[in-house]
Design a protein around this motif. Sequence first.
Motif, PDB file in Angstrom:
ATOM      1  N   ASP A   1       0.839  -1.267  -0.112  1.00  6.77           N
ATOM      2  CA  ASP A   1      -0.068   0.149   0.100  1.00  6.77           C
ATOM      3  C   ASP A   1       0.843   1.132  -0.111  1.00  6.77           C
ATOM      4  O   ASP A   1       0.290   2.309  -0.436  1.00  6.77           O
TER       5      ASP A   1
ATOM      6  N   LEU B   1       1.797   8.566  -3.865  1.00  2.00           N
ATOM      7  CA  LEU B   1       0.307   8.938  -4.437  1.00  2.00           C
ATOM      8  C   LEU B   1       0.261   9.717  -5.617  1.00  2.00           C
ATOM      9  O   LEU B   1      -0.655   9.560  -6.448  1.00  2.00           O
TER      10      LEU B   1
ATOM     11  N   LEU C   1      -7.047  10.551  -6.014  1.00  7.51           N
ATOM     12  CA  LEU C   1      -6.476  10.508  -4.755  1.00  7.51           C
ATOM     13  C   LEU C   1      -7.315  10.399  -3.715  1.00  7.51           C
ATOM     14  O   LEU C   1      -7.161   9.468  -2.759  1.00  7.51           O
ATOM     15  N   LEU C   2      -8.585  11.006  -3.678  1.00  2.00           N
ATOM     16  CA  LEU C   2      -9.663  10.862  -2.737  1.00  2.00           C
ATOM     17  C   LEU C   2     -10.154   9.299  -2.873  1.00  2.00           C
ATOM     18  O   LEU C   2     -10.593   8.690  -1.690  1.00  2.00           O
TER      19      LEU C   2
ATOM     20  N   ARG D   1      -8.577   6.587  -3.743  1.00  2.00           N
ATOM     21  CA  ARG D   1      -7.684   5.650  -3.242  1.00  2.00           C
ATOM     22  C   ARG D   1      -7.414   6.055  -1.619  1.00  2.00           C
ATOM     23  O   ARG D   1      -7.470   4.819  -0.866  1.00  2.00           O
ATOM     24  N   GLN D   2      -7.629   7.106  -1.288  1.00  2.00           N
ATOM     25  CA  GLN D   2      -7.618   7.285   0.362  1.00  2.00           C
ATOM     26  C   GLN D   2      -8.720   6.625   0.991  1.00  2.00           C
ATOM     27  O   GLN D   2      -8.716   5.979   1.991  1.00  2.00           O
TER      28      GLN D   2
ATOM     29  N   MET E   1      -8.093   3.024   1.187  1.00  2.00           N
ATOM     30  CA  MET E   1      -7.064   2.616   2.194  1.00  2.00           C
ATOM     31  C   MET E   1      -7.896   2.659   3.638  1.00  2.00           C
ATOM     32  O   MET E   1      -7.450   1.941   4.342  1.00  2.00           O
ATOM     33  N   LEU E   2      -8.494   3.680   3.821  1.00  2.00           N
ATOM     34  CA  LEU E   2      -9.106   3.844   5.150  1.00  2.00           C
ATOM     35  C   LEU E   2     -10.281   2.777   5.256  1.00  2.00           C
ATOM     36  O   LEU E   2     -10.281   2.311   6.561  1.00  2.00           O
TER      37      LEU E   2
ATOM     38  N   THR F   1      -0.530   2.823   7.809  1.00  2.00           N
ATOM     39  CA  THR F   1      -1.762   3.357   6.856  1.00  2.00           C
ATOM     40  C   THR F   1      -1.622   4.835   6.764  1.00  2.00           C
ATOM     41  O   THR F   1      -1.744   5.463   5.600  1.00  2.00           O
TER      42      THR F   1
ATOM     43  N   LEU G   1      -0.992   7.154   3.524  1.00  2.00           N
ATOM     44  CA  LEU G   1      -2.060   8.153   3.080  1.00  2.00           C
ATOM     45  C   LEU G   1      -1.365   9.538   2.698  1.00  2.00           C
ATOM     46  O   LEU G   1      -1.528  10.157   1.854  1.00  2.00           O
ATOM     47  N   PHE G   2      -0.216   9.824   3.675  1.00  2.00           N
ATOM     48  CA  PHE G   2       0.159  11.089   3.514  1.00  2.00           C
ATOM     49  C   PHE G   2       1.799  11.363   2.904  1.00  2.00           C
ATOM     50  O   PHE G   2       2.155  12.144   3.044  1.00  2.00           O
TER      51      PHE G   2
ATOM     52  N   SER H   1      -8.856  12.963   7.652  1.00  2.00           N
ATOM     53  CA  SER H   1      -8.196  11.550   7.352  1.00  2.00           C
ATOM     54  C   SER H   1      -7.609  11.056   8.916  1.00  2.00           C
ATOM     55  O   SER H   1      -7.855  10.023   9.139  1.00  2.00           O
TER      56      SER H   1
END
Length: 283
Positions: free
Chosen positions: A11, A15, A138-139, A141-142, A145-146, A169, A173-174, A261
Amino acid sequence: MADVNPRLRRDITPLRDADSLFSLADAPAGVRYLASFAMTAFATVVAVGVDSQVAIPNISLIFVVPVILGAVGLGLGPSLFSAILGAIAYNFFLTEPRHTLVVDDPANVWAIGLLFVVGLVVSGVAFTSRRRAIEAALLRRQAAMLQNYSRDVAGIDNAKAIVSITCHTLAALFQVPVVVILVLDGKVVSVEKVGNVEPQEAEIEAAQSSLATGLVVSAGVYPALTSRFDFWPVKTTAGGPRAAIGLAFDADERPAAPSTSVDIVGRFLALALDRQHFRHARP
């Protein structure tokens, strides 16, 4: 637990992968501008070749192509550079008198100016569309992932593993160093990190301050003047350890609203830690 870390490592990919396949947006500026120059030069060769064989009224539109490609794959600056080069090349090679920047016919002056304006407009529109597409990807994918994080953390019955998957995680994400600090009765009982930034005493104090006040403590702002991490408190309800989430953002690349997030991850982390505490507290 054995299958958790490999999945997390998969993961943690940049990004920027949400960009189009034809993208040099992260290449050095010199490379991007050189690519812009090469595309405009190729368009010039094509335009001159076509013009030498057949008269096409709108031959100048060929120079719009590298502008669009530049906006999509190279960035706004190289795209504008292509627009300027295209107008100059059209003037130099395709308007009378040829091979000079002098323009005798007023109609050609308007044609060159219009080509430049069209290049600017197309560049801005294409660049904006590309950014919106990247942000939407990106949104998505985020969110995925969440969702994966909430499912994974719910199936783990180990506090250390829960904290570890939380760090990974957030790092995914960042794309920044992450630390999760557990504090019990005012003492640090666990420090889990991802990235090459080692938490120092200033970061530990900033984390404890965040937990004591229940507020986000930003790096470089009192009382965390020397901290490199922004810290978010995780509000647990049980009597077990409390957690502080730290993210070491680059000052020039800090996202506009990271708390959304982080708060989602923090809520799941709090639930998982409470669950662990209640399980171990049972007689």
